[in-house]
Motif scaffolding. Structure first.
Motif, PDB file in Angstrom:
ATOM      1  N   TYR A 447      -0.110 -10.291   0.175  1.00 53.63           N
ATOM      2  CA  TYR A 447       0.298 -10.017  -1.200  1.00 53.63           C
ATOM      3  C   TYR A 447       0.468  -8.512  -1.406  1.00 53.63           C
ATOM      4  CZ  TYR A 447      -1.680 -14.694  -1.746  1.00 53.63           C
ATOM      5  OH  TYR A 447      -1.986 -16.026  -1.597  1.00 53.63           O
ATOM      6  N   ALA A 448       1.381  -8.181  -2.287  1.00 48.84           N
ATOM      7  CA  ALA A 448       1.542  -6.799  -2.743  1.00 48.84           C
ATOM      8  C   ALA A 448       1.617  -6.831  -4.265  1.00 48.84           C
ATOM      9  CB  ALA A 448       2.802  -6.170  -2.160  1.00 48.84           C
ATOM     10  N   PHE A 449       0.930  -5.887  -4.917  1.00 57.55           N
ATOM     11  CA  PHE A 449       0.852  -5.884  -6.376  1.00 57.55           C
ATOM     12  C   PHE A 449       0.541  -4.472  -6.855  1.00 57.55           C
ATOM     13  CE2 PHE A 449      -2.920  -7.784  -4.376  1.00 57.55           C
ATOM     14  CZ  PHE A 449      -3.877  -6.809  -4.620  1.00 57.55           C
ATOM     15  N   PRO A 450       0.683  -4.219  -8.169  1.00 56.10           N
ATOM     16  CA  PRO A 450       0.444  -2.868  -8.700  1.00 56.10           C
ATOM     17  C   PRO A 450      -1.006  -2.428  -8.495  1.00 56.10           C
ATOM     18  CG  PRO A 450       1.695  -4.190 -10.265  1.00 56.10           C
ATOM     19  CD  PRO A 450       1.232  -5.127  -9.197  1.00 56.10           C
ATOM     20  N   HIS A 451      -1.203  -1.113  -8.403  1.00 59.76           N
ATOM     21  CA  HIS A 451      -2.548  -0.560  -8.204  1.00 59.76           C
ATOM     22  C   HIS A 451      -3.483  -0.910  -9.356  1.00 59.76           C
ATOM     23  CE1 HIS A 451      -1.439   1.594  -4.613  1.00 59.76           C
ATOM     24  NE2 HIS A 451      -0.459   2.235  -5.236  1.00 59.76           N
TER      25      HIS A 451
END
Length: 475
Positions: A447-451
């Motif tokens: 997964y990749a998502f905002p900090h």
């Protein structure tokens, strides 16, 4: 816990075998991907002298020279597909039966068929089912580890009632409610409720016991044209691409897309009527249906209502291609936000290429927009692919969704976040007996998502995985 899950899986398989054909019924395996099937005009007998649905009297949509239904075992390529078409014509129009998919949706003509066909008392039948035992490990602080099972059994029946009219019945059931009202862990999945009070977040809800109970009627207008009606309680309206459970490009992936509620959450709708008109490679259709999603009571049948609408168009310009566009207005879809309506618009393209018996490559790319009224407009993007080479299969899915339901309270409640997910999987399927298969597989996701989500979900790049065993009745 493991014993309970094994019991659920066994029960699911039993449900699938309940729709198996009787031993005396004539069966025909469909152990190969679909192949192109031109519309020919070679006279041939079908059944007891009846023309196949959609064909001119005395003809069938068949390859010249194919005039019987016996001896189809072991046939490959065009001849095998011609035999399948004679065995069970399409339910809703004049085209190869391999074009029909979930609800009234279309897929490429070259799509493989995985059901078992047989005849009972003048009805053409098809049955299939599965039960899957899954170990699920979702990473990060909001992830969970659980073992659960899901299942499905489907039975279809159709017959000609005149030279131009064909009727059909469809039933699809699932023992998913046995996994519990909160479903299974799935990071970034949102939608519906387990208790009627709170939204399910980072979990995928279970399907209802009754996923589809529908009837169909189609009327041949000549010239390759047909008018059709579909009614279900529950059923699937004309909105979105083929449902994820039935898409060849992703049907063996054991987890639902996190964008399920962007593309196909209406596939279990308690009350739907759809009218369609098909002509060659084109179809346009419109539905009236109940906009409210199923409630937390998964074992019952809910009261029908026709308070929402949708329109959809398909274009299949070639054997391997299917394009779809649709839009629909959903009245009060969310039980916990009854004052909010939604306009959902989708577009998709599916490409399926046969590589030989039980070998194919299938891909789907889909885009969806959810315009919440009142509220924001959220978008979802999905791409998936499956490569099957006999008993071995690899598959992948990539997604991007804009989420605004990840937090019910606090400073992030209602905020919109972009969630990205990539999954890769593999399975090996063994034949246990005629029409009974065991698949062992697994998949891993990143997964990749905002900090800003890291305090809740962990560092960017958090991972999850599933291991599974699936018993499948089909071909």
């Amino acid at each position: 816990m493991i014993k309970r899950m094994l019991a659920q899986a066994a029960a699911g398989l039993t449900l699938g075998l309940m729709v198996a054909p009787p031993a005396w019924a004539q069966q025909m395996p469909m152990d190969m991907p679909g192949m192109p099937m031109p519309q020919a005009t070679q006279p041939a007998a079908v059944g007891e002298g009846k023309p196949a649905h959609g064909a001119e009297p005395g003809t069938i949509p068949n390859t010249p020279g194919m005039s019987g239904m016996d001896g189809m075992d072991g046939m490959d390529g065009m001849d095998g597909m011609a035999g399948m078409a004679m065995k069970m014509p399409a339910m809703l129009g004049r085209y190869p039966m391999t074009r029909e998919s979930s609800g009234t949706a279309w897929q490429p003509d070259s799509s493989p068929m995985r059901g078992v066909m047989f005849d009972v008392g003048g009805w053409s039948m098809m049955a299939e089912g599965f039960a899957t035992l899954i170990y699920d490990d979702q990473g990060g602080p909001r992830g969970r580890t659980e073992t659960f099972s899901n299942s499905m059994a489907m039975l279809m029946a159709s017959r000609d009632v005149s030279a131009t009219d064909r009727i059909g019945l469809r039933a699809m059931l699932s023992l998913d409610p046995a996994m519990g009202p909160s479903g299974y862990p799935l990071l970034f999945a949102t939608g519906e409720t387990a208790d009627g009070k709170t939204t399910l977040v980072d979990r995928q809800h279970p399907h209802d016991l009754f996923m589809e109970l529908a009837g169909t009627w189609s009327h041949d207008l000549g010239g390759g044209r047909a008018f059709s009606l579909y009614a279900g309680l529950p059923g699937e309206p004309a909105l979105g691409p083929t449902t994820f459970m039935h898409r060849i490009s992703g049907m063996d992936n054991p987890e639902a897309p996190i964008g399920h509620h962007w593309f196909d959450s209406t596939h279990v709708t308690f009350g739907v009527v759809t009218a369609g008109l098909s002509a060659g490679p084109w179809k346009v259709e419109a539905s009236a249906f109940k906009g409210r999603e199923p409630d937390e009571h998964r074992w019952d049948i809910e009261a029908p209502r026709l308070d929402s609408w949708s329109v959809r168009a398909f274009w299949n310009p070639a054997t391997d291609l299917s394009f779809q566009v649709s839009t629909g207005h959903l009245h009060s879809p969310e039980q916990l936000e009854p004052e909010q309506d939604q306009q959902r618009t989708t577009a998709s393209v599916t490409w399926t290429r046969s590589l030989g018996p039980n070998r194919y490559l299938a891909t789907t790319i889909a885009l969806s927009s959810k315009d919440e009224r009142p509220g924001p407009t959220l978008t979802g993007l999905l791409g998936e692919a499956t490569l099957r080479m006999g008993p071995d299969e690899v598959y992948a899915r990539a997604e991007h969704e804009q989420e605004n339901e990840l937090f019910d309270t606090g400073p992030l409640a209602g905020a919109i976040f972009g969630a990205n997910k990539l999954s890769l999987g593999y399975q090996h399927e063994l034949s246990l007996a005629r029409h009974l298969f065991l698949a062992i597989g697994g998949l891993a996701s990143g997964y990749a998502f905002p900090h800003s989500l890291e305090p809740s979900y962990g560092h960017e790049g958090v991972k999850s995985f599933m291991l599974y065993a699936r018993l499948r009745f089909g071909s």
